[in-house]
Each structure stands twice: as structure tokens, then as C-alpha cells.
Design an enzyme around this catalytic site. Structure first.
Site: not given
Ligand SMILES: NC(=O)c1ccc[n+]([C@@H]2O[C@H](COP(=O)([O-])OP(=O)(O)OC[C@H]3O[C@@H](n4cnc5c(N)ncnc54)[C@H](OP(=O)(O)O)[C@@H]3O)[C@@H](O)[C@H]2O)c1
Length: 273
Positions: A93, A156, A158-160
Site C-alpha cells: 500500500g 487514499y 477512496a482506494s480503501k
Molecule cells: N500504517 C498504518 O497506519 C495503516 C493504517 C491502516 C491501513 N494500513 C494499510 O496496511 C497496509 C500495510 O501498510 P504499512 O503500514 O505496512 O505500510 P509500509 O510500512 O509503508 O509498507 C508498505 C509496503 O507496501 C509495499 N509496496 C508499496 N508499493 C508497492 C507496489 N507498487 N508493489 C508492491 N509492493 C508495494 C512496500 O514495499 P516496496 O516499496 O519494496 O515495494 C512495503 O513493503 C497498507 O495497505 C496500508 O494502506 C496501514
């Protein structure tokens, strides 16, 4: 969790960092067979070695989830190595932080949809034939922002919402096939996503780590544990935080109150320093 995931083939997108990485480490402890997908090959290789040291088998596959071809190859590589796929976890994401009117580059919307929404569509499509054979599970990381709108997050959020709608529709289509769909809606989690977001110019802006570190929010380890628990129970929804669970109910009779509550929470989040 430990017994049921011992021989499971678990494919995680967004494995190179954050919640995806923590999930891999958690399942590595139970000796799962892991397929690690993200764009950063070096981080994936390092993680694969770490998982193998912990007793798991791990395959790192460089993947951009916005590319259907990459996702097709990812599933082929996974099945070639392990023979099946039991659980697909879509954690890849990207995020944004900018008021709509301040945006100078509308391609941010396209980028957010390509990764957060279409990424889930691509992996689900190519994994589905394998998941049907294993009566497996699709786990889609949405957000509380996929339940209700948040300021500075139009694209963001909207995508979710799209992830939620896709997942709910697919779950109905898959009734009777043995494949389940779990939607995970975390609140803020202490990963780099909280200080690495598209800004008004469509550039990934880095906030200072020190500022982000001061925020008292859920750790990715705790988030991964909650997700693994929901996976083991094959739940359909995991909404994190007490407030997050309440929002849909309060919105039924006091939607403007929810808007004000969210506006003030977001203002507080960005003013903490
Ligand atoms: N952290 C929060 O507060 C939060 C809250 C609610 C929901 N979420 C959701 O939880 C999920 C994980 O978030 P996170 O906090 O772990 O984020 P993060 O620490 O920023 O990690 C995001 C991961 O997504 C990968 N990624 C990004 N673009 C990509 C692409 N085009 N193809 C393949 N991989 C890609 C990145 O790896 P590379 O850059 O190596 O590709 C990384 O491994 C996301 O869907 C996010 O929207 C997060």
C-alpha cells in the site's frame, strides 16, 4: 495459529516493510512456507534469509502489484516452488497526506488506485484458481479510512473504499467454493507509512522519524498478531480500535458528529510535535 499455519503456503504482498513484514516474521516462527512480494528485492532477500533462520521456507519475488503481469508471474513462481497457495495477504500500500484543493498533480489518485485497489484485484485474480483448490483465504488490508472518509486522504480513502467494495462483492461470488475473504481495517499503525506519503506535488514526502515516533499508536507487531488471530478464525472483518468499531454505528444517527470527531483527531495527529 501455530499448528494451522505450520505447512500453509502464505503469500504476502508489501512484505518488505511494515505490517506485511511483521506478518512474515510471525508466520516464520510457526514454520510456514512464505512467498514474499514487494518491489525492493534486497529487503525481500534479507527477510527471506531471516525467515529461513527461524525455520520457515521463503521465496522472495520482486513484484509491483500495480502490474497484472508481475502478479501473474508471482502466482506462477509461488505454485512452481510450493505447489499451492493457501493464504493471500494483500498488504502492499501507499498513502497520501494533502488537502484535495492543494494537489498540484492529480496522478496521485491514479497511483493510489493502481497500488491499493488494482493491486488487490490483480493478485486476487491470479491467485483465485489456486485458492479454490486449497479452499484458501484472501486477506485484504483496508483501513478505517475505508469505512469513513478522512481529511487530507481523499485519494487514499477512496482506494480503501474500493478495496472494501471489491472484497464484499467477491466474498458473495465465492460463497460455496470454500474460499473466504477477510477485510482488515487498522487504525494508525507505527510503520513508515505514517511519515512516507504522497504530498500535494505527488512526491513521497518523508516526515521526521522523531515526530512520528512520539505518536502513541499500535505497533506493527500487535497489528500482525491481531490479523493472524482473525485469519485463524477465518473471520470476514477485522476492525481495529474501539473507536473504529463504533464509527459505523454512530454514523447511523449522528454522521456530522463523526465528521467533527475525525476532523479533530486528524488535526491533533498532525499537530503533535
Ligand atoms: N500504517 C498504518 O497506519 C495503516 C493504517 C491502516 C491501513 N494500513 C494499510 O496496511 C497496509 C500495510 O501498510 P504499512 O503500514 O505496512 O505500510 P509500509 O510500512 O509503508 O509498507 C508498505 C509496503 O507496501 C509495499 N509496496 C508499496 N508499493 C508497492 C507496489 N507498487 N508493489 C508492491 N509492493 C508495494 C512496500 O514495499 P516496496 O516499496 O519494496 O515495494 C512495503 O513493503 C497498507 O495497505 C496500508 O494502506 C496501514
Amino acid at each position: 495459529m501455530e499448528k494451522s499455519s505450520k505447512n500453509s503456503v502464505i503469500l504476502v504482498t508489501g512484505a518488505s516493510d511494515g505490517i506485511g513484514r511483521e506478518l512474515c516474521l510471525l508466520y516464520a516462527e510457526s514454520g510456514a512456507k512464505l512467498v514474499l512480494a514487494a518491489r525492493n528485492q534486497n529487503s525481500l532477500e534479507d527477510l527471506a534469509k531471516e525467515c529461513e533462520r527461524m525455520g520457515a521456507e521463503a521465496l522472495a519475488v520482486r513484484t509491483d502489484v500495480s502490474s497484472p503481469e508481475d502478479c501473474k508471474k508471482l502466482m506462477e513462481r509461488a505454485v512452481e516452488r510450493f505447489g499451492r497457495i493457501d493464504i493471500l495477504i494483500n498488504s502492499a500500500g501507499v498513502s497520501m497526506s494533502a488537502p484535495f484543493e492543494s494537489l498540484q498533480d492529480l496522478s496521485v489518485f491514479q497511483k493510489l488506485m493502481n497500488v491499493n485497489y488494482l493491486g488487490v484485484v490483480h493478485t486476487s485474480y491470479y491467485a483465485l484458481p489456486h485458492l479454490k483448490k486449497s479452499q484458501g483465504l484472501i486477506v485484504n488490508l483496508s483501513s478505517l479510512q475505508g469505512k469513513t472518509g478522512f481529511p487530507r486522504s481523499t485519494g487514499y480513502s477512496a482506494s480503501k473504499f474500493a478495496v472494501q467494495g471489491f472484497s464484499d462483492s467477491l466474498r458473495i461470488e465465492l460463497m460455496g467454493t470454500g474460499v473466504d475473504v477477510l477485510v482488515v481495517s487498522p487504525g494508525p499503525i507505527a510503520t513508515k507509512m505514517n511519515f512516507r506519503k504522497f504530498d500535494a506535488n505527488g512526491i513521497i514526502a518523508q516526515e521526521e522519524d522523531s515526530k512520528a515516533a512520539k505518536r502513541n499508536i499500535m505497533s506493527p507487531e500487535e497489528c500482525a498478531r491481531l490479523i493472524a488471530r482473525s485469519i485463524s478464525k477465518r473471520e470476514r472483518e477485522l476492525v481495529m480500535t474501539f473507536g473504529g468499531k463504533l464509527i459505523p454505528w454512530i454514523r447511523l444517527f449522528a454522521p456530522a458528529f463523526v465528521d467533527r470527531m475525525i476532523a479533530s483527531a486528524v488535526e491533533k495527529f498532525y499537530s503533535e510535535d
